[in-house]
Design a protein around this motif. Structure first.
Motif: not given
Length: 561
Positions: A455-459, A480-487, A527-530, A533-540
């Motif tokens: 998904t590109g969004h992970a810790d 811990l680090v928060r990642l944004r990977t390219a797909g 997992g949504t990229g949000e 603090a403001d995420a309203a949903g979750l994605a595995p």
């Protein structure tokens, strides 16, 4: 540094008041053992009013030796009230040893006027307090500061422009950078933020309000930390805490919200001798090491003591060592009595060996030795020949990987048995062979990981563990680090895992643990990229670790290959 010129007007005579320190403080003082014998009886002058920078009244207590003579002064500024434990820990104990001790409530706390803010008022209010001290008949012009946690932060705030009277500092498990406390690694440090908010909001109100709030937070912890959105959920347990909302919703260090928050630059030009005390399992440890490095580069006289402590155990099981270290430093630099100083600049407790070790400096700058995870769950010094996928797991923020021990402000901090955590399907472990001889690791630990996600969004949470002959796995340090990977493309992530001084005994094994989070220590990645603090949903997310990943261990010279 601003030049100051002070007129030496005659001071009025001072008659010591007859008051004794509070009974609760004297009772707590009586419980401590293995401390130096007291030199003086202690007097108490409570509830003095010191004008803050804007004139707000700062409530202040004065402890003093009941004796004739000239004594230096220690300044302690606290947002947690002026009673237990600060009254006996600083007021009574140090006055017994021959110091005037001024314990002050920061503005907006403990009866002081104004509104509390995590950082915006501390430099000016510290300077205003020193100005007030100059007019006191018992102040002899020699000043030191001491304090733990936020009581360390206010010392760095004063040191941004150190007054000429300031001759020594003792920073105990103290921070200098609020943003790093809340957001180091990119994820919000949720549980520590809640515990800090609990203490800041309620401890200065007294034992009963603090206890009630602590129980309320404990009952509501799961509800608060699992809330969607996370913003504002803490109000159910803590009420409104404006600065916590601000910290949670401004994750970027460059955000204007954080202007002026860090006072770490004080260490880059400081000439005031500074003693630093930390714990291997303390949430402030990385900031303590950063402070030490800055002071050393500035050529400032400094010392470092790191014990086997959490943030709170340093003042429980470790108090005899912490007090002795602090007292020796203050006597040397405020009383010209260096007899109690240790010869080495650094003293660290070596875990596993359960012994203290004196060092010339920190870190020792050993070569970092890579240990590589293998497809069969091993950990070896032999480098891989490719970057093929090693293992993968599914991280589900609806069932987040839990935290177990580590650098927390709560009672669950420190070393813990990781068995139940490592039995989960969303936790990978890579374990080396039984060691044929002891192995010493002294210095900063890093995991260099090659990771891909769907998904590109992970810790990514990495942890170093010591596995004994019975298979019990105990955490040493982590990060811990928060990642944004390219797909699904792999990318390299450096995960700073703090530092340690630890001996792996013969027969023990080294383990690298990898997961997608440690909740509620860190706010889960939605997992949504949000923003968390403001995420309203979750994605595995599916996370894959690749073979050219490595655990970098700073081995001693004799142990390095």
């Amino acid at each position: 540094m601003t030049a100051r010129h002070h007129h030496t007007a005659p001071k009025p005579a001072w008659t010591p008041p007859a008051g004794k320190p509070p009974r609760s403080s004297r009772m707590m003082r009586a419980t401590w053992r293995k401390l130096p014998a007291k030199r003086y009886d202690v007097g108490w002058e409570p509830d003095l009013v010191v004008p803050a920078a804007d004139g707000s009244p700062l409530r202040t207590d004065h402890y003093f030796p009941r004796a004739e003579g000239d004594f230096p002064t220690l300044l302690v500024r606290s947002p947690y009230g002026r009673g237990v434990p600060w009254s006996p820990m600083y007021g009574i104990l140090f006055a017994e040893q021959g110091f005037h001790v001024v314990v002050q409530s920061c503005r907006g706390t403990g009866g002081s006027g104004g509104r509390f803010d995590l950082w915006r008022n501390e430099p000016a209010d510290g300077q205003a307090t020193v100005s007030w001290l100059r007019g006191q008949p018992w102040f002899n012009g020699t000043l030191g500061t001491i304090g733990a946690s936020y009581l360390g932060y206010v010392q760095w705030a004063l040191a941004l422009d150190p007054p000429p009277e300031l001759k020594a500092m003792v920073v105990q498990v103290g921070l200098h950078d609020p943003h790093a406390f809340f957001h180091a690694g990119g994820a919000f440090h949720l549980e520590n933020a809640l515990v800090m908010a609990l203490g800041m909001t309620y401890q200065h109100q007294g034992m009963v309000p603090m206890t009630k709030a602590a129980l309320r937070l404990q009952r509501n912890l799961r509800k608060v930390t699992n809330a969607l959105p996370l913003r504002g959920a803490h109000a159910a347990a803590l009420g409104e805490v404006p600065w916590l909302d601000g910290a949670m919703t401004h994750p970027d260090a460059d955000d204007p919200h954080w202007i002026g928050a860090s006072v770490g630059e004080a260490a880059e030009r400081l000439t005031v001798p500074t003693c630093l005390i930390g714990g291997w399992h303390d949430v402030m440890a990385d900031q303590n090491f950063e402070q030490y490095g800055r002071l050393r580069r500035a050529g400032c006289e400094t010392s470092l003591l790191v014990g086997p402590w959490t943030h709170t155990s340093a003042f429980q099981q470790g108090w005899a060592d912490v007090f002795s270290e602090s007292l020796a430093w203050l006597r040397a630099h405020l009383c010209a009595d260096p007899g109690g100083l240790r010869p080495s600049r650094v003293r660290v407790h070596v875990g596993g060996e359960d012994a203290w070790r004196d060092l010339d400096d920190w870190p020792q700058s050993p070569a970092a030795t890579p240990w590589y995870p293998t497809p069969d769950g091993g950990l070896t010094r032999q480098a891989p020949t490719d970057a093929a996928p090693l293992a993968s797991f599914r991280y589900d923020p609806a069932d987040p990987t839990p935290s177990a021990g580590g650098r927390l402000l709560s009672r669950t901090a420190g070393p813990r048995d990781n068995g139940s955590l490592e039995a989960r399907k969303d936790v990978l472990t890579f374990t080396g062979p039984p060691l044929t001889e002891p192995l010493d690791v002294l210095g900063p630990i890093t995991a260099l990981l090659r990771v891909s996600t769907d998904t590109g969004h992970a810790d990514v949470f990495a942890r170093l563990c010591d596995v004994d002959e019975r298979g019990r796995s105990v955490n040493i340090c982590d990060g811990l680090v928060r990642l944004r990977t390219a797909g699904q493309e792999s990318s390299e992530a450096a995960v700073p895992m703090s530092a340690t001084a630890h001996r792996f005994a013969a027969g023990h094994r080294i383990r690298l643990q990898i997961s997608g989070g440690a909740h509620p220590r860190y706010a889960r990645n939605p997992g949504t990229g949000e923003p968390s603090a403001d995420a309203a949903g979750l994605a595995p997310v599916h996370i894959t670790l690749h073979a050219d990943s490595a655990l970098l261990l700073p081995l001693t010279v004799d142990d390095a290959p």
